[in-house]
Scaffold this motif. Structure first.
Motif, short mmCIF file in Angstrom:
data_model
loop_
_atom_site.label_atom_id
_atom_site.label_comp_id
_atom_site.label_asym_id
_atom_site.label_seq_id
_atom_site.Cartn_x
_atom_site.Cartn_y
_atom_site.Cartn_z
N MET A 243 -0.42 -22.37 43.92
CA MET A 243 0.78 -22.17 44.74
C MET A 243 1.97 -22.00 43.80
N GLY A 244 3.02 -21.40 44.32
CA GLY A 244 4.15 -21.18 43.43
C GLY A 244 5.41 -20.77 44.15
N TRP A 245 6.43 -20.58 43.34
CA TRP A 245 7.74 -20.13 43.82
C TRP A 245 8.15 -18.89 43.05
N TYR A 246 8.66 -17.92 43.77
CA TYR A 246 9.22 -16.70 43.21
C TYR A 246 10.63 -16.56 43.76
N ARG A 247 11.43 -15.72 43.11
CA ARG A 247 12.77 -15.47 43.61
C ARG A 247 13.16 -14.03 43.43
N GLN A 248 14.05 -13.59 44.31
CA GLN A 248 14.51 -12.21 44.26
C GLN A 248 16.00 -12.18 44.52
N ASP B 267 20.99 -18.49 39.31
CA ASP B 267 19.85 -18.94 40.09
C ASP B 267 19.95 -18.49 41.55
N THR B 268 21.08 -17.92 41.92
CA THR B 268 21.27 -17.44 43.28
C THR B 268 20.26 -16.35 43.60
N ALA B 269 19.51 -16.56 44.68
CA ALA B 269 18.45 -15.61 45.06
C ALA B 269 17.81 -16.10 46.36
N VAL B 270 16.96 -15.25 46.90
CA VAL B 270 16.05 -15.70 47.96
C VAL B 270 14.79 -16.21 47.27
N TYR B 271 14.40 -17.42 47.60
CA TYR B 271 13.24 -18.04 46.99
C TYR B 271 12.06 -17.97 47.96
N THR C 24 13.75 -18.41 51.53
CA THR C 24 14.89 -19.28 51.82
C THR C 24 15.99 -18.97 50.81
N GLN C 25 17.21 -18.85 51.31
CA GLN C 25 18.34 -18.46 50.45
C GLN C 25 18.86 -19.66 49.67
#
Length: 114
Positions: free
Chosen positions: A32-37, A87-91, A108-109
């Motif tokens: 499992m993990g976290w990505y951001r855009q 670090d601002t992004a949608v995660y 999540t924003q």
């Protein structure tokens, strides 16, 4: 139906902290993990964790973010400290099931203000 449901995003000042949570439903997940855009950018890996607890982090978050999981709850967390404007992004939460199918949460924003 397999789902990943995230929570915990929001607005925080630079230097502050946030904790993201993601609950997996309908399947058991291996990695499992976290990505951001960020706007106008590609989606990048932030951190991943295996069911055995092996972790991997992007260089930009090492020492500030911590990924963890509770296998009994099928839940992954991302503790984010010393947040920066960049670090601002949608995660997005991600998960690969034991059948090797990949799923994404709705996102999540996270907004970090100066």
């Amino acid at each position: 139906q397999v789902q990943l449901v995230e929570s915990g995003g929001g607005l925080v000042q630079a230097g502050g902290s946030l904790r993201l949570s993601c609950v997996g439903r309908g399947a058991l997940f291996g990695i499992m993990g976290w990505y951001r855009q960020a706007p106008g950018k590609q989606r990048d890996m932030v951190a991943t964790i295996t069911s055995g607890g092996t972790t991997n982090y992007a260089d930009s978050v090492k020492g500030r973010f911590t990924i963890s999981r509770d296998n009994a709850k099928n839940t992954v967390y991302l503790q984010m400290n010393s947040l920066k404007a960049e670090d601002t992004a949608v995660y997005y939460c991600s998960g690969r099931t034991l059948a090797l199918r990949d799923y994404w949460g709705q996102g999540t924003q996270v907004t970090v203000s100066l």
